[in-house]
Motif scaffolding. Structure first.
Motif, PDB file in Angstrom:
ATOM      1  N   GLY B 183       0.768  -0.980  -0.003  1.00  0.00           N
ATOM      2  CA  GLY B 183      -0.094   0.174  -0.186  1.00  0.00           C
ATOM      3  C   GLY B 183       1.016   1.175  -0.066  1.00  0.00           C
ATOM      4  O   GLY B 183       2.144   1.014   0.376  1.00  0.00           O
ATOM      5  N   GLY B 184       0.295   2.359  -0.365  1.00  0.00           N
ATOM      6  CA  GLY B 184       1.090   3.783  -0.336  1.00  0.00           C
ATOM      7  C   GLY B 184       0.290   4.808   0.286  1.00  0.00           C
ATOM      8  O   GLY B 184       0.695   5.724   0.008  1.00  0.00           O
ATOM      9  N   ASP B 209       4.829   5.052  -8.569  1.00  0.00           N
ATOM     10  CA  ASP B 209       6.178   5.642  -8.539  1.00  0.00           C
ATOM     11  C   ASP B 209       6.197   6.520  -7.455  1.00  0.00           C
ATOM     12  O   ASP B 209       7.327   6.819  -7.043  1.00  0.00           O
ATOM     13  CB  ASP B 209       6.813   5.905  -9.732  1.00  0.00           C
ATOM     14  N   GLN B 210       5.066   6.755  -6.642  1.00  0.00           N
ATOM     15  CA  GLN B 210       5.177   7.634  -5.333  1.00  0.00           C
ATOM     16  C   GLN B 210       4.095   7.490  -4.493  1.00  0.00           C
ATOM     17  O   GLN B 210       3.195   6.762  -5.058  1.00  0.00           O
ATOM     18  CB  GLN B 210       5.338   9.117  -5.892  1.00  0.00           C
ATOM     19  N   LEU B 211       4.249   7.896  -3.454  1.00  0.00           N
ATOM     20  CA  LEU B 211       3.355   7.486  -2.462  1.00  0.00           C
ATOM     21  C   LEU B 211       2.024   8.313  -2.530  1.00  0.00           C
ATOM     22  O   LEU B 211       1.951   9.445  -2.948  1.00  0.00           O
ATOM     23  CB  LEU B 211       4.045   7.490  -1.183  1.00  0.00           C
ATOM     24  N   ARG B 212       0.875   7.694  -2.092  1.00  0.00           N
ATOM     25  CA  ARG B 212      -0.030   8.692  -1.916  1.00  0.00           C
ATOM     26  C   ARG B 212      -0.413   9.382  -0.645  1.00  0.00           C
ATOM     27  O   ARG B 212      -1.179  10.103  -0.273  1.00  0.00           O
ATOM     28  CB  ARG B 212      -1.524   7.637  -2.003  1.00  0.00           C
ATOM     29  N   ALA B 213       0.373   8.985   0.505  1.00  0.00           N
ATOM     30  CA  ALA B 213       0.351   9.229   2.044  1.00  0.00           C
ATOM     31  C   ALA B 213       0.836  10.876   2.032  1.00  0.00           C
ATOM     32  O   ALA B 213       1.371  11.528   1.133  1.00  0.00           O
ATOM     33  CB  ALA B 213       1.507   8.473   2.728  1.00  0.00           C
ATOM     34  N   SER B 214       0.019  11.188   3.096  1.00  0.00           N
ATOM     35  CA  SER B 214       0.436  12.771   3.238  1.00  0.00           C
ATOM     36  C   SER B 214       1.901  12.868   3.589  1.00  0.00           C
ATOM     37  O   SER B 214       2.733  12.157   3.826  1.00  0.00           O
ATOM     38  CB  SER B 214      -0.535  13.008   4.594  1.00  0.00           C
TER      39      SER B 214
END
Lengths: 107, 357
Positions: B183-184, B209-214
């Motif tokens: 998960g991201g 290729d990048q996270l969705r997290a804050s």
């Protein structure tokens, strides 16, 4: 009454050498779903004591025993028969579902 | 517990009965004002409000289908953003407090899953796993959402033997081991950081290729030297050996190449699916399957049916927003009843708070 606490030190006498099948509740203080299951296990302990011995093992205080039986997720319930694990139930369940899973051991 | 099946009204402050005995015919003989399905913050807050409005609510707390009884908060540890608890509170404790509060005002609990509903008439009819058949003038749906599964080979077989959706429950078993978090988003980062308390290494597997997290959660994860990242990767299969998890097969989403990564555990944090399967055919849902309500009210497309919490909210999904919508649903139900809604020939009383039977 409810489920009797057991530890690594009395595991052999209380679980492995029991005449009756033994239901073991592997639990820990930090585990939310365990807190949902434990009261149900306590009820089963009180209501089915003639058929099933019901105990609980705190995995935090008794990690060796938990490891020995491959416990990787809690709550896990194991039924021991003749000193061997006979049935594994992983995850929180309601009473009706749990009794269904235990149908080989309780009437 | 008594062998006689009956609903027990616990006195104030008494511990709640763990589960309601099944087969409670007296509950079937009458038409209820409000039934709530769901036992997380939304359902419990709705129960507090409905009980205080003398609607004598029944709350059905599911046990299996929608996730754990008490909802997702029971799978967390410290809740630090619920107003009023300045020192934080444990998720399960917060839920227990809410349940006690709902019970104190007369909410009755039935601990089993609902298996079918008929929502089309003035009276809504519900059936539970034990065969209990209940009628109600208003229904409050607070069934929440449950963790999304990967649905790959090995997942079911190794569930509880390495594969888990609850880091707080199971992190302990992975001391000095290598675990994977899939998960991201924020929950993935939270789980990864939590797991570094036990695991020697945590690999976050994320399909982009990048996270969705804050930003704050990303920073915390990036500066934790026990956390590694596998970007542009999805889990194709979970591998086991001797009944325990031994690794995963990862697919590179750019090149399509596969590789094996050895690991002892895998924790899922790939979002949630709203628990709507009971109502899918009659209630309107959005593209992602969440129930649609007539904002700012909580009314669904069927009169007398209200929805609150994560089952209708994929935007905020916080304990406090769930509680807020639960409050709104109870007030909406109360007003609907006061306006004469849900009254039929079968239940002629005009006073909505009078329960027949």
């Amino acid at each position: 009454m409810g489920a009797t606490p057991v530890t690594t030190s009395d595991w052999t006498t209380e679980v492995l050498e029991s005449d009756r099948p033994v239901l073991v509740d592997f639990w820990a203080e930090w585990c939310g779903p365990c807190k949902m299951v434990s009261p149900i296990v306590d009820e089963i302990a009180d209501e089915r004591s003639d058929e099933l011995k019901v105990v609980k093992l705190n995995v935090d205080e008794n990690p060796d025993t938990a490891r020995e039986y491959g416990i990787m997720s809690i709550p896990t319930l194991l039924v021991f028969k003749g000193g061997r694990p006979d049935k594994r139930i992983v995850g929180a369940k309601g009473k009706a579902a749990l009794l269904k899973d235990l149908k080989d051991y309780v009437s | 517990m008594s062998d006689t099946p009956k609903i027990i009204l616990s006195p104030v402050g008494a511990p709640a009965p763990a589960s309601e005995p099944t087969g409670t015919p007296e509950l079937e003989d009458r038409v209820h004002d409000t039934i709530i399905i769901g036992s997380g913050p939304a359902g419990l807050t709705a129960a507090v409000y409905a009980a205080r409005a003398n609607l004598q609510p029944i709350l059905i707390e599911g046990v299996l289908e929608g996730g754990p009884t008490g909802g997702q908060l029971t799978l967390t540890t410290d809740v630090e953003n619920f107003p009023g608890f300045s020192a934080g509170i444990l998720g399960p404790e917060l839920i227990t407090n809410m349940r006690d509060q709902a019970e104190r005002f007369g909410t009755r609990f039935i601990t089993e899953d609902v298996t079918s509903v008929d929502l089309t008439g003035d009276l809504k009819v519900l059936e539970t796993a034990s065969g209990l058949r209940l009628s109600t003038r208003t229904l409050i749906i607070a069934t929440g959402a449950k963790p999304r599964r990967l649905e790959v080979p090995g997942e079911d077989e190794l569930w509880g033997s390495g594969v888990s959706a609850c880091a707080t429950c199971d992190g302990f078993f992975f001391r000095d081991k290598h675990v994977i978090v899939v998960g991201g988003g924020d929950s993935a980062m939270e789980e990864a950081i939590f797991l570094t308390k036990f695991a020697s290494k945590v690999t976050v597997v994320h399909r982009r290729d990048q996270l969705r997290a804050s930003v704050i959660m990303q920073e915390r994860a990036f500066k934790n030297d026990r956390i590694e990242f596998a970007f542009n990767a999805t889990v194709a299969e979970i591998l086991g050996e001797g009944g325990l998890m031994s690794g995963v097969v990862l697919t590179d989403t750019v090149t399509g190449e596969q590789r094996t990564l050895a690991a002892d555990g895998l924790f899922l944090a790939i979002g949630h699916i709203p628990n709507t399967w009971l109502f899918d055919d009659v209630l309107d849902t959005d593209d992602e399957g969440y129930l649609i309500v007539d904002e700012p009210s909580t009314a669904t497309n069927l009169p007398g049916v209200f929805a609150c919490g994560d089952v209708m909210d994929h935007t905020y999904r916080q304990a406090v927003t769930a509680a807020g919508t639960g409050c709104r649903a109870a007030i909406d139900a109360e007003r609907y009843l006061a306006g004469g809604g849900g009254v039929t020939a079968a239940s002629p009383e005009a006073e909505p708070t009078v329960v027949s039977g």
